[in-house]
Scaffold this motif. Sequence first.
Motif, PDB file in Angstrom:
ATOM      1  N   LEU A  97       0.826  -1.206   0.000  1.00 31.89           N
ATOM      2  CA  LEU A  97       0.000   0.000   0.000  1.00 31.89           C
ATOM      3  C   LEU A  97       0.856   1.251   0.000  1.00 31.89           C
ATOM      4  CD1 LEU A  97      -2.612  -0.726   2.812  1.00 31.89           C
ATOM      5  CD2 LEU A  97      -2.890  -1.046   0.376  1.00 31.89           C
ATOM      6  N   ARG A  98       0.459   2.213  -0.805  1.00 33.21           N
ATOM      7  CA  ARG A  98       1.047   3.541  -0.691  1.00 33.21           C
ATOM      8  C   ARG A  98       0.285   4.247   0.414  1.00 33.21           C
ATOM      9  NH1 ARG A  98       0.834   7.079  -5.801  1.00 33.21           N
ATOM     10  NH2 ARG A  98      -0.651   5.497  -6.405  1.00 33.21           N
ATOM     11  N   ALA A  99       0.933   4.497   1.511  1.00 30.12           N
ATOM     12  CA  ALA A  99       0.269   5.114   2.656  1.00 30.12           C
ATOM     13  C   ALA A  99       1.226   6.159   3.197  1.00 30.12           C
ATOM     14  CB  ALA A  99      -0.043   4.040   3.706  1.00 30.12           C
ATOM     15  N   ASP A 112      -4.995   7.636   3.425  1.00 25.87           N
ATOM     16  CA  ASP A 112      -4.664   7.925   4.811  1.00 25.87           C
ATOM     17  C   ASP A 112      -4.900   6.639   5.607  1.00 25.87           C
ATOM     18  OD1 ASP A 112      -7.443   7.728   5.282  1.00 25.87           O
ATOM     19  OD2 ASP A 112      -7.709   9.894   5.385  1.00 25.87           O
ATOM     20  N   ALA A 113      -4.640   6.688   6.910  1.00 29.40           N
ATOM     21  CA  ALA A 113      -4.716   5.483   7.740  1.00 29.40           C
ATOM     22  C   ALA A 113      -6.121   4.869   7.738  1.00 29.40           C
ATOM     23  CB  ALA A 113      -4.273   5.803   9.161  1.00 29.40           C
ATOM     24  N   GLU A 114      -7.137   5.700   7.796  1.00 27.95           N
ATOM     25  CA  GLU A 114      -8.510   5.181   7.819  1.00 27.95           C
ATOM     26  C   GLU A 114      -8.851   4.452   6.518  1.00 27.95           C
ATOM     27  OE1 GLU A 114     -12.988   6.988   7.984  1.00 27.95           O
ATOM     28  OE2 GLU A 114     -11.463   7.931   9.247  1.00 27.95           O
ATOM     29  N   HIS A 133       6.071   6.187   3.130  1.00 28.32           N
ATOM     30  CA  HIS A 133       5.495   6.792   4.334  1.00 28.32           C
ATOM     31  C   HIS A 133       6.481   7.562   5.189  1.00 28.32           C
ATOM     32  CE1 HIS A 133       7.250   3.393   6.451  1.00 28.32           C
ATOM     33  NE2 HIS A 133       6.635   2.595   5.599  1.00 28.32           N
ATOM     34  N   THR A 134       7.771   7.406   5.007  1.00 28.62           N
ATOM     35  CA  THR A 134       8.731   8.135   5.850  1.00 28.62           C
ATOM     36  C   THR A 134       9.898   8.727   5.071  1.00 28.62           C
ATOM     37  OG1 THR A 134       9.881   6.051   6.296  1.00 28.62           O
ATOM     38  CG2 THR A 134       8.281   6.777   7.937  1.00 28.62           C
ATOM     39  N   THR A 135       9.992   8.477   3.796  1.00 25.29           N
ATOM     40  CA  THR A 135      11.163   8.877   3.017  1.00 25.29           C
ATOM     41  C   THR A 135      11.252  10.390   2.812  1.00 25.29           C
ATOM     42  OG1 THR A 135      10.959   6.781   1.847  1.00 25.29           O
ATOM     43  CG2 THR A 135      12.440   8.404   0.896  1.00 25.29           C
ATOM     44  N   PHE A 136      10.117  11.044   2.640  1.00 22.86           N
ATOM     45  CA  PHE A 136      10.100  12.475   2.346  1.00 22.86           C
ATOM     46  C   PHE A 136       9.359  13.224   3.445  1.00 22.86           C
ATOM     47  CE2 PHE A 136      10.204  10.123  -1.679  1.00 22.86           C
ATOM     48  CZ  PHE A 136      11.415  10.579  -2.171  1.00 22.86           C
ATOM     49  N   GLY A 137       9.270  14.538   3.315  1.00 25.40           N
ATOM     50  CA  GLY A 137       8.661  15.353   4.362  1.00 25.40           C
ATOM     51  C   GLY A 137       7.305  15.913   4.013  1.00 25.40           C
ATOM     52  N   HIS A 138       6.507  15.210   3.238  1.00 25.38           N
ATOM     53  CA  HIS A 138       5.225  15.770   2.796  1.00 25.38           C
ATOM     54  C   HIS A 138       4.015  14.896   3.166  1.00 25.38           C
ATOM     55  CE1 HIS A 138       6.419  12.860  -0.151  1.00 25.38           C
ATOM     56  NE2 HIS A 138       5.362  13.033  -0.896  1.00 25.38           N
ATOM     57  N   TYR A 139       4.124  14.121   4.204  1.00 22.23           N
ATOM     58  CA  TYR A 139       3.037  13.199   4.564  1.00 22.23           C
ATOM     59  C   TYR A 139       1.993  13.885   5.426  1.00 22.23           C
ATOM     60  CZ  TYR A 139       6.584  10.169   2.767  1.00 22.23           C
ATOM     61  OH  TYR A 139       7.521   9.624   1.960  1.00 22.23           O
ATOM     62  N   ARG A 140       0.740  13.534   5.214  1.00 24.40           N
ATOM     63  CA  ARG A 140      -0.370  14.145   5.945  1.00 24.40           C
ATOM     64  C   ARG A 140      -0.430  13.666   7.388  1.00 24.40           C
ATOM     65  NH1 ARG A 140      -4.978  15.805   2.753  1.00 24.40           N
ATOM     66  NH2 ARG A 140      -6.217  15.008   4.452  1.00 24.40           N
ATOM     67  N   GLU A 141       0.023  12.461   7.632  1.00 27.63           N
ATOM     68  CA  GLU A 141       0.008  11.905   8.974  1.00 27.63           C
ATOM     69  C   GLU A 141       1.144  10.899   9.087  1.00 27.63           C
ATOM     70  OE1 GLU A 141      -3.843  10.112   9.436  1.00 27.63           O
ATOM     71  OE2 GLU A 141      -3.464   8.611   7.914  1.00 27.63           O
ATOM     72  N   PRO A 142       1.644  10.660  10.275  1.00 26.58           N
ATOM     73  CA  PRO A 142       2.737   9.689  10.419  1.00 26.58           C
ATOM     74  C   PRO A 142       2.220   8.268  10.221  1.00 26.58           C
ATOM     75  CG  PRO A 142       2.034  10.478  12.563  1.00 26.58           C
ATOM     76  CD  PRO A 142       1.276  11.281  11.541  1.00 26.58           C
ATOM     77  N   VAL A 143       3.099   7.359   9.809  1.00 23.92           N
ATOM     78  CA  VAL A 143       2.724   5.965   9.613  1.00 23.92           C
ATOM     79  C   VAL A 143       2.251   5.365  10.936  1.00 23.92           C
ATOM     80  CG1 VAL A 143       5.000   4.949   9.956  1.00 23.92           C
ATOM     81  CG2 VAL A 143       3.361   3.834   8.423  1.00 23.92           C
TER      82      VAL A 143
END
Length: 172
Positions: A97-99, A112-114, A133-143
């Motif tokens: 999954l791309r999350a 997103d997580a939901e 989910h952690t490689t870059f700095g543009h995520y809406r929410e943490p994994v």
Amino acid sequence: MVFGKMRLVVSLVSLLTACAGTGARPPAAGTLRWFGGPTVLLERDGLRLLTDPMLGSRGPRAFVLPKHPSTGAPDAEVARYVDPPDMDLGRLDAVILRAVGVDGPLGRRSMDAEEALKLITLLNPRRVIPIHHTTFGHYREPVRALEQRAEKAGVGGRLQLPREGEAIDLSR
């Protein structure tokens, strides 16, 4: 990242080469079935792996981007031109999954997580491998949000969160 992509491309080319040809193929060679968009089912030696599931039906509003990639128009509806093929996914060993919700210049680009938890519940795979989910700095929410929701729903044991470059043994 380039080496990871190269390894994936080499693996896919090897799988496609093994599947190509004129007569019957040995079962160990494997198959790749494309369901449209980024979704592929890879099968080899009894292992069934589904990548980046986008399984929604045909329609003018398959999903909405906050900003159209070409025009910049807000709340851009994106159409899906064809239905995914009829399929019986059956037992899945793993789903990639791309999350966990990416915001970028093209708008929101992943679950997103939901949404990820709903898909996990629907597909019921043995394991889920969230990526991107952690490689870059543009995520809406943490994994961690996905981990917490999955634990609460009783499916946390299915999540495997590899570090960049880490191999996951899919035979177990």
